[in-house]
Design an enzyme around this catalytic site. Structure first.
Site, PDB file in Angstrom:
ATOM      1  CE  LYS A  54      -3.850  -2.446   2.081  1.00 47.50           C
ATOM      2  NZ  LYS A  54      -4.451  -2.990   3.290  1.00 47.50           N
ATOM      3  CD  GLN A  98      -3.479  -4.754   6.472  1.00 46.72           C
ATOM      4  OE1 GLN A  98      -3.361  -3.801   5.726  1.00 46.72           O
ATOM      5  NE2 GLN A  98      -4.237  -5.795   6.149  1.00 46.72           N
ATOM      6  CG  ASP A 121      -9.931  -0.443   5.249  1.00 49.87           C
ATOM      7  OD1 ASP A 121      -9.640  -0.746   4.077  1.00 49.87           O
ATOM      8  OD2 ASP A 121      -9.236  -0.777   6.236  1.00 49.87           O
TER       9      ASP A 121
END
Ligand code: NAD
Length: 296
Positions: A54, A98, A121
């Site tokens: 990422k 994460q 997200d």
């Protein structure tokens, strides 16, 4: 026997990322460099790989990128403090913690602490609600958004189609079902899960079958209607002594037997996987646009 369309997620993701590069440059010219912060707690090797890729993608697209690696013993309060600081940082438009964090961390509380305007997200309850309400200012979870993009660019008509989603997680299955049933898509949707009865029978009804379970090669050829479109979200590691790593990646669909029955199918790897990061970058641009507009 049939020659299916093999949906090339790598190529579609590359095209999405190219659009992101162009939009990032245009925003940067206006004085807004899109910024993404990724936080990882502990040393789960897969998480480290995801976070690394990422950050690399951000750098490659000209985004501002912040990578915060915290030790396993980081407390809930320390992690909340990191999130609060990122919420207040004007150079950061998107924040991602994460998953999975270490067991002592309450992930739900961390997700709720992220400013919903930076929740790229799309896991914060406010964004979950916006998805259900079909409010385009919300953030759509990246993996199902990527699946929709694959259907769209492959010219697959979802209008009135029978869609079956296997899996009901908040990360994939449920948002996927909401996207398919939305007014932009108009599919008739069934969500199947671990307690569903006659899963093969449910799947056989599907014009569009989405597998998001996490069980290698679960969906067999006789579960699939001839001419169906199959999107395989599963990423499973199975032992393979012929590989240097000792394992190979496989999806939830028994690809070799299912592909010849399909109109279109995504491979694993190279299908849905590359789309997730591309849609994350798109969401970060959306956050940068929305946050900077609201400040004008
Ligand atoms: P999860 O474990 O949170 O959810 C799995 C779902 O499958 C559950 O809702 C459960 O009810 C259902 N299920 C389990 N066993 C079943 C069975 N025997 N029959 C029917 N349903 C069953 O997983 P998740 O986070 O939704 O991920 C699913 C898969 O997708 C995993 O393999 C994961 O690695 C993969 N994934 C891929 C990406 C990507 O970028 N391609 C992103 C996220 C997840």
């Amino acid at each position: 026997m049939n020659t299916p369309l093999i949906i090339d997620g790598k190529a579609v993701a590359a095209a999405v990322l190219e659009e992101c590069r162009v939009e990032a440059a245009a925003l940067t010219e206006k004085g807004i460099t899109p910024g993404l912060a990724v936080v990882v707690v502990g040393d789960d090797p897969a998480s480290k790989v995801y976070v690394g890729s990422k950050a690399r993608t951000c750098a490659d697209l000209g985004f501002h990128s912040v990578k915060i690696e915290l030790p396993t013993e980081t407390t809930q309060e320390e992690l909340l403090e990191v999130v609060r600081k990122l919420n207040a940082d004007p150079a950061v438009h998107g924040i991602l913690v994460q998953s999975p964090p270490p067991k002592h961390i309450n992930e739900e509380e961390i997700i709720r602490a992220i400013d919903p305007r930076k929740d790229v997200d799309g896991f914060h309850p406010e964004n979950v609600a916006k998805l259900a309400l079909e409010d385009p200012t919300g953030f759509v979870p990246c993996t199902p958004a990527g699946c929709m993009k694959l259907l769209e660019v492959s010219g697959i008509d979802t209008n009135g189609a029978e869609a079956v989603v296997i899996g009901r997680s908040m990360i994939v299955g449920k948002p996927m079902a909401l996207l398919l049933v939305s007014k932009n898509s108009n599919a008739t949707v069934t969500i199947a899960h671990s307690r569903s009865k006659d899963l093969p029978g449910i799947c056989r009804r599907a014009d569009i079958l989405i597998a998001a379970v996490g069980r290698p090669d679960m969906v067999k050829a006789d579960w699939v209607k001839p001419g169906a479109v199959v999107i395989d979200v599963g990423i499973n590691r199975v032992e393979d002594s012929s590989k240097k790593s000792g394992y190979r990646l496989t999806g939830d669909v028994a690809y070799d037997e299912v592909a010849p029955k399909c109109a279109a199918i995504t491979p694993v790897p190279g299908g849905v996987g590359p789309m997730t990061i591309a849609m994350l970058m798109k969401n970060t641009l959306q956050a940068a646009r929305q946050i900077s507009n609201s400040k004008l």
